[in-house]
Design an enzyme around this catalytic site. Structure first.
Site, PDB file in Angstrom:
ATOM      1  N   LYS A 213      -2.502 -17.608   5.783  1.00  0.00           N
ATOM      2  CA  LYS A 213      -1.485 -16.614   6.227  1.00  0.00           C
ATOM      3  C   LYS A 213      -1.748 -15.390   6.331  1.00  0.00           C
ATOM      4  CE  LYS A 213       3.412 -15.541   5.714  1.00  0.00           C
ATOM      5  NZ  LYS A 213       3.066 -14.282   6.501  1.00  0.00           N
ATOM      6  N   GLY A 266      -1.011  -7.913  -1.698  1.00  0.00           N
ATOM      7  CA  GLY A 266       0.301  -7.574  -1.121  1.00  0.00           C
ATOM      8  C   GLY A 266       1.026  -6.698  -1.995  1.00  0.00           C
ATOM      9  N   SER A 267       2.320  -6.835  -1.898  1.00  0.00           N
ATOM     10  CA  SER A 267       3.325  -5.912  -2.849  1.00  0.00           C
ATOM     11  C   SER A 267       3.341  -6.573  -4.219  1.00  0.00           C
ATOM     12  CB  SER A 267       4.646  -5.791  -2.026  1.00  0.00           C
ATOM     13  OG  SER A 267       5.228  -6.975  -2.056  1.00  0.00           O
ATOM     14  N   GLU A 294      -3.938  -8.996  -6.183  1.00  0.00           N
ATOM     15  CA  GLU A 294      -4.117  -7.693  -6.240  1.00  0.00           C
ATOM     16  C   GLU A 294      -3.074  -7.174  -5.607  1.00  0.00           C
ATOM     17  OE1 GLU A 294      -4.446  -4.146  -4.814  1.00  0.00           O
ATOM     18  OE2 GLU A 294      -6.106  -5.037  -3.701  1.00  0.00           O
ATOM     19  N   CYS A 328      -4.006   0.564  -1.272  1.00  0.00           N
ATOM     20  CA  CYS A 328      -3.408   0.498  -2.542  1.00  0.00           C
ATOM     21  C   CYS A 328      -4.126   1.491  -3.456  1.00  0.00           C
ATOM     22  CB  CYS A 328      -3.525  -0.865  -3.031  1.00  0.00           C
ATOM     23  SG  CYS A 328      -5.203  -1.547  -2.561  1.00  0.00           S
ATOM     24  N   GLU A 426       5.352   3.819  -5.526  1.00  0.00           N
ATOM     25  CA  GLU A 426       4.584   3.484  -4.557  1.00  0.00           C
ATOM     26  C   GLU A 426       5.292   3.615  -2.987  1.00  0.00           C
ATOM     27  OE1 GLU A 426       0.917   0.501  -3.693  1.00  0.00           O
ATOM     28  OE2 GLU A 426       2.770  -0.477  -3.871  1.00  0.00           O
TER      29      GLU A 426
END
Length: 543
Positions: A213, A266-267, A294, A328, A426
């Site tokens: 995805k 992702g987050s 991650e 990131c 962040e």
């Protein structure tokens, strides 16, 4: 065909970064490709079991720097398509798992050479267009790093297979490395094409079959990778390309009893939500799913009074603002000693004044657009907070404009508090916040850096005094999974700095290393006895 030899795989080396300097052949080549690409509008299907599926439910993907320009109409998967993709992965699992390792490896080695050659412009160009990366940022990401992932992962996978147990006299012990029994779901981010390519292919190399995805905003470059893998000879159903809403693709694929694992970038909030989703259904799965993720970061630069001011200023300019801070690992909170702060900030401000911002097709631009309207609005809110808050002062930047593209001016903010929101949250954009501390308080900054945020991804110490380096290395040991000494906290290279962090930054399974690949295999111990016992009794039973 079954192998009759124990093969050596090609020794990997890091792909050389092309310069794209004026008059260079690579610059002329990519510019010609970008001109051609500008006249096209793709119709991107799902790819399930080798079959292109067009659902008719489409979503446009546009250029962030020119959001009126539609790059592609991307067909969206629903429940039925996700279920079909799971079935395709299950059907492909047996033949793919039984395929000799060198045959699986050859596919990804071929993909690396195709990307290094005839596919380089296409994948780089797609990344520039749909993710608004400069040609340099695209080159180090979608070309070099992805090539490195393909090549180094083959070598690391072979090292995994070579880990074998001891055999005593009269027996032969060995480990059979099987791909995970269920499907792996790869959920990939917008900001790195290389990560989007690595997350589905690393498990596949180890014998897993995958549902991929992609982030919608990177589906354009994701489709280029999918077509590259098909050209390299990847069998149908091994990786199934299923763009679509998380409420359907994520839920159906992660709730299925045959879920084998999740490979995620992702987050932090999304990963924690998925973890809860899987945990709530743990009793329904055939196996315990492997969860590798991650996630976020609030990455730091700590300068000691002995630091080289020019080196710190360069690290802030590059580490904080390259690719609009949408890494990131980007440097987003800076701790400067009072004795050096003014000089460093003056140099960073001068750097930012000379930076151009705009369309990545203009190679004089250093900064381009943020990814979409959601990101733009988040950064706008942060800038307005900095303008209104008494504890903040904007030193450079602070402007924004989304009339044509989602442009946020590179912004530098001073915070009186080392734990203000802009120093802790962040932001994932071109906004860097710094705090000035008294020189004598250097060691006390360790605890602030270590405890102020939930993250532990990357960080850097700048100092010429070796004792300061030693103290910071120990004092910040758990504050970052990738720690840099006198260098910016971005730019990890496959084979050199395995990447990942812990705490709120992920499971620290180190993408681009043997540590990550081990997670995608389920070993079987085999013991063969050459002359089996024929008497049930033991000597101790005798009179």
């Amino acid at each position: 065909m079954s192998s009759t030899s124990i093969v050596q795989t090609p020794l990997p080396s890091n792909e050389a970064v092309q310069s794209y300097a004026p008059e260079s052949p690579e610059r002329a080549s990519i510019q010609a490709y970008l001109d051609k690409q500008a006249s096209e509008r793709l119709d991107i299907p799902l790819l399930i079991g080798g079959q292109e599926i067009r659902t008719g439910q489409t979503r446009q993907t546009t250029m962030p720097h020119d959001h009126g320009h539609v790059l592609a109409d991307v067909h969206q998967a629903g429940n039925a398509e996700v279920t079909k993709a799971i079935a395709a992965a299950q059907e492909a699992h047996g033949p793919w798992n039984r395929m000799d390792f060198e045959d699986r490896a050859a596919i990804f080695l071929r993909a690396a050479d195709l990307l290094a050659g005839p596919w380089r412009d296409r994948v780089n160009g797609a990344t520039m267009a749909c993710q608004s990366k400069t040609v340099h940022q695209a080159e180090i990401d979608s070309a070099c790093e992805l090539i490195d992932f393909f090549r180094f992962n083959v070598t690391y996978a072979r090292q995994v297979l070579a880990i074998q147990p001891q055999s005593n006299k009269g027996m032969w012990n060995r480990l059979d490395y099987r791909g995970l029994e269920g499907h792996v779901v790869a959920i990939t981010p917008f900001n790195f094409t290389s990560i989007a390519g690595n997350l589905p292919t690393a498990p596949a190399l180890m014998g897993c079959t995958v549902l991929w995805k992609p982030a919608h905003t990177a589906s354009f470059s994701g489709w280029a990778i999918m077509e590259l893998l098909r050209e390299a000879g990847l069998p149908d159903g091994v990786i199934n390309f299923v763009p679509g809403p998380s409420s359907q693709v994520g839920k159906v694929s992660l709730d299925h009893p045959n879920l084998g694992g999740l490979h995620f970038t992702g987050s932090t909030g999304t990963f924690q939500s998925i973890w809860r989703q899987i945990g709530s259904k743990i009793q329904t799965y055939t196996n315990y799913p492997r969860l590798v993720g991650e996630t976020g970061g609030k990455d730091f630069i700590l300068a000691h009074p002995s630091a080289d001011p020019a080196a710190v200023a360069t690290a802030i300019t590059r580490g904080g603002y390259e690719y609009q801070g949408q890494k990131c690992s980007a440097a987003s909170r800076i701790f400067l000693p009072e004795s050096l702060a003014e000089g460093i900030i003056d140099e960073v401000t001068a750097n930012l004044a000379s930076i151009k911002m705009g369309d990545p097709r203009d190679f004089s631009n250093y900064v381009c657009a943020v990814i979409d309207s959601g990101a733009f609005n988040d950064h706008k809110t942060a800038i307005e907070e900095a303008k209104a808050g008494s504890q903040y002062s904007i030193v450079a930047g602070g402007e924004y404009d989304d009339s044509k593209g989602y442009f946020i001016q590179p912004t530098l903010v001073r915070s009186d508090s080392p734990t203000s929101r802009l120093m802790v949250d962040e932001l994932f954009g071109p906004i860097v916040t710094f705090h000035v501390y008294k020189d004598a308080d250097f060691a006390s900054m360790f605890e602030v850096i270590d405890n102020a945020t939930p993250y532990a991804l990357t960080g850097a110490i700048f100092a010429r005094d070796r004792q300061a380096v030693v103290d910071a290395t120990h004092g910040l040991r758990f504050a970052a999974g990738n720690f840099y000494i006198n260098d910016k906290p971005t730019g990890a290279v496959v084979g050199q700095q395995p990447f990942g962090g812990s705490r709120g930054s992920g499971t620290n399974d180190k993408a681009g290393s043997i540590l990550n690949l081990v997670r995608w295999t389920t070993p079987r111990s085999i013991k063969e006895t050459f002359v089996p016992a024929t008497d049930w009794s033991y000597p101790f039973l005798g009179e």
